[in-house]
Design an enzyme around this catalytic site. Structure first.
Site, PDB file in Angstrom:
ATOM      1  N   ASP A  30     -12.421   0.516  37.553  1.00  0.00           N
ATOM      2  CA  ASP A  30     -11.781  -0.765  37.888  1.00  0.00           C
ATOM      3  C   ASP A  30     -12.649  -1.896  37.347  1.00  0.00           C
ATOM      4  O   ASP A  30     -13.821  -1.698  37.049  1.00  0.00           O
ATOM      5  CB  ASP A  30     -11.628  -0.890  39.415  1.00  0.00           C
ATOM      6  CG  ASP A  30     -10.451  -1.761  39.823  1.00  0.00           C
ATOM      7  OD1 ASP A  30      -9.471  -1.238  40.398  1.00  0.00           O
ATOM      8  OD2 ASP A  30     -10.497  -2.986  39.567  1.00  0.00           O
TER       9      ASP A  30
ATOM     10  N   ASP B  66     -13.265  -2.004  31.875  1.00  0.00           N
ATOM     11  CA  ASP B  66     -11.971  -2.620  31.574  1.00  0.00           C
ATOM     12  C   ASP B  66     -11.175  -1.627  30.720  1.00  0.00           C
ATOM     13  O   ASP B  66     -11.619  -1.268  29.618  1.00  0.00           O
ATOM     14  CB  ASP B  66     -12.241  -3.928  30.800  1.00  0.00           C
ATOM     15  CG  ASP B  66     -10.970  -4.680  30.442  1.00  0.00           C
ATOM     16  OD1 ASP B  66      -9.891  -4.070  30.425  1.00  0.00           O
ATOM     17  OD2 ASP B  66     -11.072  -5.886  30.152  1.00  0.00           O
TER      18      ASP B  66
ATOM     19  N   ASN C 275      -3.197   3.912  36.140  1.00  0.00           N
ATOM     20  CA  ASN C 275      -2.602   3.086  37.194  1.00  0.00           C
ATOM     21  C   ASN C 275      -2.984   1.608  37.102  1.00  0.00           C
ATOM     22  O   ASN C 275      -2.286   0.759  37.641  1.00  0.00           O
ATOM     23  CB  ASN C 275      -3.056   3.673  38.546  1.00  0.00           C
ATOM     24  CG  ASN C 275      -2.836   2.727  39.696  1.00  0.00           C
ATOM     25  OD1 ASN C 275      -1.731   2.607  40.224  1.00  0.00           O
ATOM     26  ND2 ASN C 275      -3.897   2.013  40.102  1.00  0.00           N
TER      27      ASN C 275
ATOM     28  N   TYR D  34       5.875  -7.802  31.749  1.00  0.00           N
ATOM     29  CA  TYR D  34       5.614  -6.615  32.582  1.00  0.00           C
ATOM     30  C   TYR D  34       6.718  -5.555  32.407  1.00  0.00           C
ATOM     31  O   TYR D  34       6.432  -4.359  32.276  1.00  0.00           O
ATOM     32  CB  TYR D  34       5.533  -7.074  34.037  1.00  0.00           C
ATOM     33  CG  TYR D  34       5.202  -6.030  35.059  1.00  0.00           C
ATOM     34  CD1 TYR D  34       3.880  -5.597  35.242  1.00  0.00           C
ATOM     35  CD2 TYR D  34       6.189  -5.493  35.888  1.00  0.00           C
ATOM     36  CE1 TYR D  34       3.574  -4.659  36.215  1.00  0.00           C
ATOM     37  CE2 TYR D  34       5.885  -4.563  36.856  1.00  0.00           C
ATOM     38  CZ  TYR D  34       4.571  -4.149  37.026  1.00  0.00           C
ATOM     39  OH  TYR D  34       4.273  -3.219  37.988  1.00  0.00           O
TER      40      TYR D  34
ATOM     41  N   LYS E  52       6.146  -1.810  31.111  1.00  0.00           N
ATOM     42  CA  LYS E  52       6.476  -0.650  31.951  1.00  0.00           C
ATOM     43  C   LYS E  52       7.541   0.241  31.301  1.00  0.00           C
ATOM     44  O   LYS E  52       7.584   1.457  31.528  1.00  0.00           O
ATOM     45  CB  LYS E  52       6.908  -1.113  33.343  1.00  0.00           C
ATOM     46  CG  LYS E  52       5.763  -1.694  34.170  1.00  0.00           C
ATOM     47  CD  LYS E  52       4.571  -0.745  34.248  1.00  0.00           C
ATOM     48  CE  LYS E  52       3.614  -1.076  35.377  1.00  0.00           C
ATOM     49  NZ  LYS E  52       2.400  -0.216  35.354  1.00  0.00           N
TER      50      LYS E  52
HETATM   51  N1  LIG Z   1       3.026  -2.810  44.089  1.00  0.00           N
HETATM   52  C1  LIG Z   1       4.190  -2.557  43.539  1.00  0.00           C
HETATM   53  O1  LIG Z   1       5.245  -2.900  44.118  1.00  0.00           O
HETATM   54  C2  LIG Z   1       4.288  -1.849  42.213  1.00  0.00           C
HETATM   55  C3  LIG Z   1       5.576  -1.501  41.766  1.00  0.00           C
HETATM   56  C4  LIG Z   1       5.702  -0.834  40.554  1.00  0.00           C
HETATM   57  C5  LIG Z   1       4.586  -0.524  39.804  1.00  0.00           C
HETATM   58  N2  LIG Z   1       3.349  -0.889  40.255  1.00  0.00           N
HETATM   59  C6  LIG Z   1       2.214  -0.531  39.410  1.00  0.00           C
HETATM   60  O2  LIG Z   1       1.306   0.246  40.165  1.00  0.00           O
HETATM   61  C7  LIG Z   1      -0.008   0.068  39.651  1.00  0.00           C
HETATM   62  C8  LIG Z   1      -0.942  -0.317  40.791  1.00  0.00           C
HETATM   63  O3  LIG Z   1      -0.500  -1.549  41.344  1.00  0.00           O
HETATM   64  P1  LIG Z   1      -0.892  -2.089  42.791  1.00  0.00           P
HETATM   65  O4  LIG Z   1       0.345  -2.625  43.399  1.00  0.00           O
HETATM   66  O5  LIG Z   1      -1.712  -1.092  43.517  1.00  0.00           O
HETATM   67  O6  LIG Z   1      -1.753  -3.356  42.353  1.00  0.00           O
HETATM   68  P2  LIG Z   1      -3.198  -3.875  42.774  1.00  0.00           P
HETATM   69  O7  LIG Z   1      -3.294  -5.244  42.205  1.00  0.00           O
HETATM   70  O8  LIG Z   1      -3.429  -3.686  44.237  1.00  0.00           O
HETATM   71  O9  LIG Z   1      -4.166  -2.874  41.986  1.00  0.00           O
HETATM   72  C9  LIG Z   1      -4.326  -2.898  40.593  1.00  0.00           C
HETATM   73  C10 LIG Z   1      -5.764  -2.548  40.277  1.00  0.00           C
HETATM   74  O10 LIG Z   1      -5.940  -2.540  38.850  1.00  0.00           O
HETATM   75  C11 LIG Z   1      -7.195  -3.143  38.565  1.00  0.00           C
HETATM   76  N3  LIG Z   1      -7.224  -3.649  37.192  1.00  0.00           N
HETATM   77  C12 LIG Z   1      -6.567  -4.719  36.678  1.00  0.00           C
HETATM   78  N4  LIG Z   1      -6.875  -4.885  35.387  1.00  0.00           N
HETATM   79  C13 LIG Z   1      -7.739  -3.901  35.044  1.00  0.00           C
HETATM   80  C14 LIG Z   1      -8.421  -3.543  33.858  1.00  0.00           C
HETATM   81  N5  LIG Z   1      -8.257  -4.255  32.727  1.00  0.00           N
HETATM   82  N6  LIG Z   1      -9.231  -2.461  33.866  1.00  0.00           N
HETATM   83  C15 LIG Z   1      -9.417  -1.736  34.996  1.00  0.00           C
HETATM   84  N7  LIG Z   1      -8.794  -2.038  36.171  1.00  0.00           N
HETATM   85  C16 LIG Z   1      -7.980  -3.105  36.196  1.00  0.00           C
HETATM   86  C17 LIG Z   1      -7.304  -4.262  39.595  1.00  0.00           C
HETATM   87  O11 LIG Z   1      -8.642  -4.731  39.753  1.00  0.00           O
HETATM   88  C18 LIG Z   1      -6.767  -3.568  40.844  1.00  0.00           C
HETATM   89  O12 LIG Z   1      -7.782  -2.908  41.572  1.00  0.00           O
HETATM   90  C19 LIG Z   1       0.099  -0.990  38.548  1.00  0.00           C
HETATM   91  O13 LIG Z   1       0.211  -0.358  37.293  1.00  0.00           O
HETATM   92  C20 LIG Z   1       1.392  -1.686  38.891  1.00  0.00           C
HETATM   93  O14 LIG Z   1       1.952  -2.310  37.774  1.00  0.00           O
HETATM   94  C21 LIG Z   1       3.179  -1.536  41.437  1.00  0.00           C
END
Ligand SMILES: NC(=O)c1ccc[n+]([C@@H]2O[C@H](COP(=O)([O-])OP(=O)(O)OC[C@H]3O[C@@H](n4cnc5c(N)ncnc54)[C@H](O)[C@@H]3O)[C@@H](O)[C@H]2O)c1
Length: 252
Positions: free
Chosen positions: A36, A62, A89, A153, A157
């Site tokens: 992360d 990153d 993720n 986005y 996706k």
């Molecule tokens: N929450 C939702 O409703 C939802 C719905 C569909 C898809 N998603 C997808 O699920 C995944 C997780 O989302 P979430 O809701 O847990 O979000 P979140 O923001 O809680 O977690 C995302 C994590 O990714 C990390 N991150 C961001 N950029 C980064 C980078 N360049 N390198 C390494 N780490 C990085 C962030 O620090 C964070 O810890 C994402 O891909 C998101 O697009 C989420």
């Protein structure tokens, strides 16, 4: 336990869906490496999960930086001698109506989701091919079907889905399956940020979304972790190139 001594890498695993996924694998016996960019969240997650006697390692990197990712995968492989499961993720949102979307916000979203999945999967497959075994699970979204304010986005996706199917075709012969989970509305910091952006109380935002979801509840990070675990299981070796929508209905 299903994943005893499996080496799992979860990107974006210090919060939300990734953190729940990391905990679920570790609870099932896996050694989990969380990648992360958020140092504070990484440290908090490490403290929380190691206090539960889980085997967790953290890495600040990153996913959109190839050198950082290559070095990291090399380090994990040198430590354990194998990398069994990768969960792509890590994600960000930079929502805006299309006519106002900046190039910077377009590029960042593409870089984290698409370049990130590309670099991590390429680094992982190098070892998985040698092992003749592996699992790559990508996180897509219902937004891949189109979502107002998310041209960047939704594109990323949807791209993840094409990436998943193509890798499934190329890597299947090496015992590697590649699948994607496409979550609907999940309660995390990401959806909390969306509520804040539109000036809505998070609980009200959840309620407004729940009315559109057939099972009449919002998703929790564990709902996605459970689907990821299904694809990661040795027993799922004939499931390849699939997109599983986990959204409380055909789409959220
Ligand atoms: N929450 C939702 O409703 C939802 C719905 C569909 C898809 N998603 C997808 O699920 C995944 C997780 O989302 P979430 O809701 O847990 O979000 P979140 O923001 O809680 O977690 C995302 C994590 O990714 C990390 N991150 C961001 N950029 C980064 C980078 N360049 N390198 C390494 N780490 C990085 C962030 O620090 C964070 O810890 C994402 O891909 C998101 O697009 C989420």
């Amino acid at each position: 336990m299903t994943f005893t001594d499996k080496v799992v890498i979860v990107t974006g695993g210090s919060k939300g869906i990734g953190k729940s996924t990391a905990e679920s694998f570790a609870t099932q016996g896996a050694v989990v490496h969380i990648v992360d960019i958020d140092s504070n969240a990484l440290n908090e997650t490490l403290d929380e999960l190691t206090a539960k006697d889980l085997q967790i390692f953290i890495h600040k990197a990153d996913v959109s930086k190839k050198e950082e990712i290559d070095a990291l995968f090399e380090e994990v492989h040198a430590k354990h001698g194998h990398i069994d499961i990768l969960v792509n993720n890590a994600g960000v949102i930079r929502d805006n109506l299309f006519f106002k979307m900046t190039t910077g916000d377009w590029d960042l979203v593409m870089d984290v989701h698409l370049k990130g999945a590309f670099y991590c999967s390429q680094a992982a497959q190098k070892y998985m091919v040698q092992q003749n075994a592996g699992r790559i699970i990508n996180i897509s979204s219902t937004s891949a079907l189109g979502n107002r304010g998310q041209a960047n986005y939704a594109t990323a996706k949807a791209g993840i889905q094409g990436f998943t199917k193509t890798l499934a075709i190329e890597l299947g012969r090496f015992g590697i399956t590649v699948n994607a989970v496409a979550p609907g509305f999940i309660e995390t910091d990401m959806t909390r940020a969306t509520a804040a952006r539109i000036n809505m109380d998070f609980d009200e935002f959840i309620q407004s979304r729940v009315e559109l979801i057939p099972v009449r509840r919002s998703g929790k990070p564990e709902d996605i972790a459970n689907a990821v675990m299904f694809f990661a299981d040795d027993k799922a070796s004939f499931v390849n190139g699939q997109i599983l929508y986990v959204a409380g209905g055909p789409k959220a």
